[in-house]
Design a protein around this motif. Structure first.
Motif, PDB file in Angstrom:
ATOM      1  N   GLY A  79      -9.714 -10.595-107.432  1.00 49.74           N
ATOM      2  CA  GLY A  79     -10.397  -9.330-107.712  1.00 49.74           C
ATOM      3  C   GLY A  79     -11.824  -9.235-107.247  1.00 49.74           C
ATOM      4  N   GLY A  80     -12.294 -10.185-106.449  1.00 50.14           N
ATOM      5  CA  GLY A  80     -13.655 -10.142-105.923  1.00 50.14           C
ATOM      6  C   GLY A  80     -14.719 -10.381-106.978  1.00 50.14           C
ATOM      7  N   VAL A  81     -15.925  -9.979-106.644  1.00 54.29           N
ATOM      8  CA  VAL A  81     -17.074 -10.197-107.527  1.00 54.29           C
ATOM      9  C   VAL A  81     -16.912  -9.460-108.849  1.00 54.29           C
ATOM     10  CG1 VAL A  81     -19.571  -9.876-107.767  1.00 54.29           C
ATOM     11  CG2 VAL A  81     -18.639 -10.707-105.618  1.00 54.29           C
ATOM     12  N   ASP A  82     -16.268  -8.304-108.817  1.00 51.93           N
ATOM     13  CA  ASP A  82     -16.037  -7.569-110.064  1.00 51.93           C
ATOM     14  C   ASP A  82     -15.237  -8.409-111.058  1.00 51.93           C
ATOM     15  OD1 ASP A  82     -17.430  -5.349-109.204  1.00 51.93           O
ATOM     16  OD2 ASP A  82     -15.625  -4.259-108.572  1.00 51.93           O
ATOM     17  N   ALA A  83     -14.256  -9.137-110.567  1.00 46.47           N
ATOM     18  CA  ALA A  83     -13.455  -9.992-111.454  1.00 46.47           C
ATOM     19  C   ALA A  83     -14.309 -11.106-112.045  1.00 46.47           C
ATOM     20  CB  ALA A  83     -12.266 -10.576-110.698  1.00 46.47           C
ATOM     21  N   LEU A  84     -15.207 -11.665-111.241  1.00 48.16           N
ATOM     22  CA  LEU A  84     -16.109 -12.701-111.754  1.00 48.16           C
ATOM     23  C   LEU A  84     -17.015 -12.121-112.835  1.00 48.16           C
ATOM     24  CD1 LEU A  84     -17.273 -14.424-108.430  1.00 48.16           C
ATOM     25  CD2 LEU A  84     -15.506 -15.215-110.013  1.00 48.16           C
ATOM     26  N   GLU A  85     -17.612 -10.969-112.552  1.00 47.14           N
ATOM     27  CA  GLU A  85     -18.517 -10.338-113.520  1.00 47.14           C
ATOM     28  C   GLU A  85     -17.799 -10.013-114.828  1.00 47.14           C
ATOM     29  OE1 GLU A  85     -21.677  -9.970-113.571  1.00 47.14           O
ATOM     30  OE2 GLU A  85     -22.273 -10.200-111.488  1.00 47.14           O
ATOM     31  N   ASN A  86     -16.626  -9.425-114.722  1.00 51.40           N
ATOM     32  CA  ASN A  86     -15.879  -9.048-115.918  1.00 51.40           C
ATOM     33  C   ASN A  86     -15.505 -10.256-116.761  1.00 51.40           C
ATOM     34  OD1 ASN A  86     -16.012  -6.327-115.283  1.00 51.40           O
ATOM     35  ND2 ASN A  86     -14.052  -6.337-114.215  1.00 51.40           N
ATOM     36  N   MET A  87     -15.043 -11.308-116.108  1.00 51.33           N
ATOM     37  CA  MET A  87     -14.650 -12.502-116.851  1.00 51.33           C
ATOM     38  C   MET A  87     -15.852 -13.148-117.513  1.00 51.33           C
ATOM     39  SD  MET A  87     -12.221 -14.524-117.842  1.00 51.33           S
ATOM     40  CE  MET A  87     -10.828 -14.254-116.771  1.00 51.33           C
ATOM     41  N   TYR A  88     -16.940 -13.279-116.767  1.00 55.20           N
ATOM     42  CA  TYR A  88     -18.082 -13.972-117.344  1.00 55.20           C
ATOM     43  C   TYR A  88     -18.737 -13.173-118.458  1.00 55.20           C
ATOM     44  CZ  TYR A  88     -20.509 -18.289-117.202  1.00 55.20           C
ATOM     45  OH  TYR A  88     -20.930 -19.555-117.525  1.00 55.20           O
ATOM     46  N   PHE A  89     -18.724 -11.873-118.334  1.00 53.06           N
ATOM     47  CA  PHE A  89     -19.230 -11.022-119.407  1.00 53.06           C
ATOM     48  C   PHE A  89     -18.480 -11.317-120.699  1.00 53.06           C
ATOM     49  CE2 PHE A  89     -19.058  -7.111-121.914  1.00 53.06           C
ATOM     50  CZ  PHE A  89     -20.409  -6.799-122.036  1.00 53.06           C
ATOM     51  N   SER A  90     -17.171 -11.360-120.600  1.00 57.66           N
ATOM     52  CA  SER A  90     -16.336 -11.644-121.767  1.00 57.66           C
ATOM     53  C   SER A  90     -16.611 -13.040-122.329  1.00 57.66           C
ATOM     54  CB  SER A  90     -14.863 -11.507-121.374  1.00 57.66           C
ATOM     55  OG  SER A  90     -14.030 -11.905-122.417  1.00 57.66           O
ATOM     56  N   ILE A  91     -16.698 -14.015-121.439  1.00 63.03           N
ATOM     57  CA  ILE A  91     -16.932 -15.405-121.858  1.00 63.03           C
ATOM     58  C   ILE A  91     -18.286 -15.550-122.547  1.00 63.03           C
ATOM     59  CG2 ILE A  91     -17.372 -17.750-120.983  1.00 63.03           C
ATOM     60  CD1 ILE A  91     -14.373 -16.978-121.140  1.00 63.03           C
ATOM     61  N   GLU A  92     -19.318 -14.966-121.966  1.00 64.93           N
ATOM     62  CA  GLU A  92     -20.648 -15.067-122.571  1.00 64.93           C
ATOM     63  C   GLU A  92     -20.657 -14.547-123.993  1.00 64.93           C
ATOM     64  OE1 GLU A  92     -23.664 -13.220-120.189  1.00 64.93           O
ATOM     65  OE2 GLU A  92     -23.407 -14.663-118.563  1.00 64.93           O
ATOM     66  N   HIS A  93     -20.005 -13.421-124.212  1.00 60.43           N
ATOM     67  CA  HIS A  93     -19.976 -12.845-125.554  1.00 60.43           C
ATOM     68  C   HIS A  93     -19.144 -13.688-126.511  1.00 60.43           C
ATOM     69  CE1 HIS A  93     -22.337  -9.282-124.823  1.00 60.43           C
ATOM     70  NE2 HIS A  93     -21.784  -9.250-123.630  1.00 60.43           N
ATOM     71  N   ARG A  94     -18.027 -14.194-126.050  1.00 57.70           N
ATOM     72  CA  ARG A  94     -17.201 -15.044-126.924  1.00 57.70           C
ATOM     73  C   ARG A  94     -17.937 -16.310-127.327  1.00 57.70           C
ATOM     74  NH1 ARG A  94     -11.354 -16.485-125.159  1.00 57.70           N
ATOM     75  NH2 ARG A  94     -11.516 -17.510-127.179  1.00 57.70           N
ATOM     76  N   VAL A  95     -18.585 -16.949-126.361  1.00 62.02           N
ATOM     77  CA  VAL A  95     -19.312 -18.186-126.664  1.00 62.02           C
ATOM     78  C   VAL A  95     -20.426 -17.903-127.660  1.00 62.02           C
ATOM     79  CG1 VAL A  95     -20.847 -19.941-125.666  1.00 62.02           C
ATOM     80  CG2 VAL A  95     -18.693 -19.371-124.516  1.00 62.02           C
ATOM     81  N   ARG A  96     -21.152 -16.824-127.451  1.00 54.42           N
ATOM     82  CA  ARG A  96     -22.240 -16.472-128.366  1.00 54.42           C
ATOM     83  C   ARG A  96     -21.708 -16.192-129.769  1.00 54.42           C
ATOM     84  NH1 ARG A  96     -24.234 -11.946-126.071  1.00 54.42           N
ATOM     85  NH2 ARG A  96     -24.997 -13.212-124.374  1.00 54.42           N
ATOM     86  N   GLU A  97     -20.612 -15.440-129.852  1.00 50.19           N
ATOM     87  CA  GLU A  97     -20.033 -15.076-131.146  1.00 50.19           C
ATOM     88  C   GLU A  97     -19.394 -16.266-131.864  1.00 50.19           C
ATOM     89  OE1 GLU A  97     -19.396 -11.931-132.819  1.00 50.19           O
ATOM     90  OE2 GLU A  97     -21.069 -11.208-131.594  1.00 50.19           O
ATOM     91  N   GLU A  98     -18.652 -17.070-131.121  1.00 46.78           N
ATOM     92  CA  GLU A  98     -17.823 -18.085-131.759  1.00 46.78           C
ATOM     93  C   GLU A  98     -18.521 -19.426-131.992  1.00 46.78           C
ATOM     94  OE1 GLU A  98     -13.913 -18.217-129.939  1.00 46.78           O
ATOM     95  OE2 GLU A  98     -13.893 -16.026-129.784  1.00 46.78           O
ATOM     96  N   ILE A  99     -19.440 -19.820-131.102  1.00 49.13           N
ATOM     97  CA  ILE A  99     -20.110 -21.109-131.330  1.00 49.13           C
ATOM     98  C   ILE A  99     -21.641 -20.995-131.299  1.00 49.13           C
ATOM     99  CG2 ILE A  99     -18.141 -22.440-130.478  1.00 49.13           C
ATOM    100  CD1 ILE A  99     -19.849 -23.056-127.951  1.00 49.13           C
ATOM    101  N   SER A 100     -22.145 -19.768-131.229  1.00 50.34           N
ATOM    102  CA  SER A 100     -23.595 -19.506-131.250  1.00 50.34           C
ATOM    103  C   SER A 100     -24.353 -20.283-130.175  1.00 50.34           C
ATOM    104  CB  SER A 100     -24.172 -19.829-132.630  1.00 50.34           C
ATOM    105  OG  SER A 100     -23.545 -19.050-133.612  1.00 50.34           O
ATOM    106  N   GLU A 101     -23.785 -20.315-128.979  1.00 48.04           N
ATOM    107  CA  GLU A 101     -24.418 -20.976-127.842  1.00 48.04           C
ATOM    108  C   GLU A 101     -24.500 -20.001-126.679  1.00 48.04           C
ATOM    109  OE1 GLU A 101     -25.793 -23.944-127.672  1.00 48.04           O
ATOM    110  OE2 GLU A 101     -25.076 -24.812-129.542  1.00 48.04           O
ATOM    111  N   ASP A 102     -25.172 -20.411-125.613  1.00 46.03           N
ATOM    112  CA  ASP A 102     -25.366 -19.567-124.441  1.00 46.03           C
ATOM    113  C   ASP A 102     -24.570 -20.118-123.265  1.00 46.03           C
ATOM    114  OD1 ASP A 102     -26.291 -17.760-122.578  1.00 46.03           O
ATOM    115  OD2 ASP A 102     -28.327 -18.569-122.514  1.00 46.03           O
ATOM    116  N   ALA A 103     -23.694 -19.298-122.697  1.00 46.48           N
ATOM    117  CA  ALA A 103     -22.869 -19.709-121.555  1.00 46.48           C
ATOM    118  C   ALA A 103     -23.542 -19.397-120.219  1.00 46.48           C
ATOM    119  CB  ALA A 103     -21.514 -19.018-121.623  1.00 46.48           C
TER     120      ALA A 103
END
Length: 83
Positions: free
Chosen positions: A43-67
């Motif tokens: 999916g190109g760069v959009d796929a990277l951005e979308n996935m990392y956006f989701s990951i950053e928020h999950r990491v922050r919410e679930e383990i209170s760390e910065d991805a």
């Protein structure tokens, strides 16, 4: 497929955050890079951005760390991705 990759990426990044001196750390980073290449091919760069956006928020919410420090692992995938 993206849901499986998101779960795997989440697991890998949280592992790296919590085990920065583990003997298999570089293996985990290599798989993170591979996932980025798979996403980009699909999916190109959009796929990277979308996935990392989701990951950053999950990491922050679930383990209170910065991805964000792990975004650089995908820098060699595309000139458009430079973090």
């Amino acid at each position: 497929m993206d849901a499986y990759l998101e779960e795997e990426l989440y697991d890998l990044i949280t592992y790296c955050i919590q085990n920065s001196s583990a003997s298999d750390y570089s293996i985990k980073e290599d798989r993170i890079k591979e996932i980025g290449r798979e996403l980009f091919a699909d999916g190109g760069v959009d796929a990277l951005e979308n996935m990392y956006f989701s990951i950053e928020h999950r990491v922050r919410e679930e383990i209170s760390e910065d991805a964000k420090p792990y975004r650089f692992l995908w820098n060699d995938i595309s000139n458009e991705w430079n973090h």
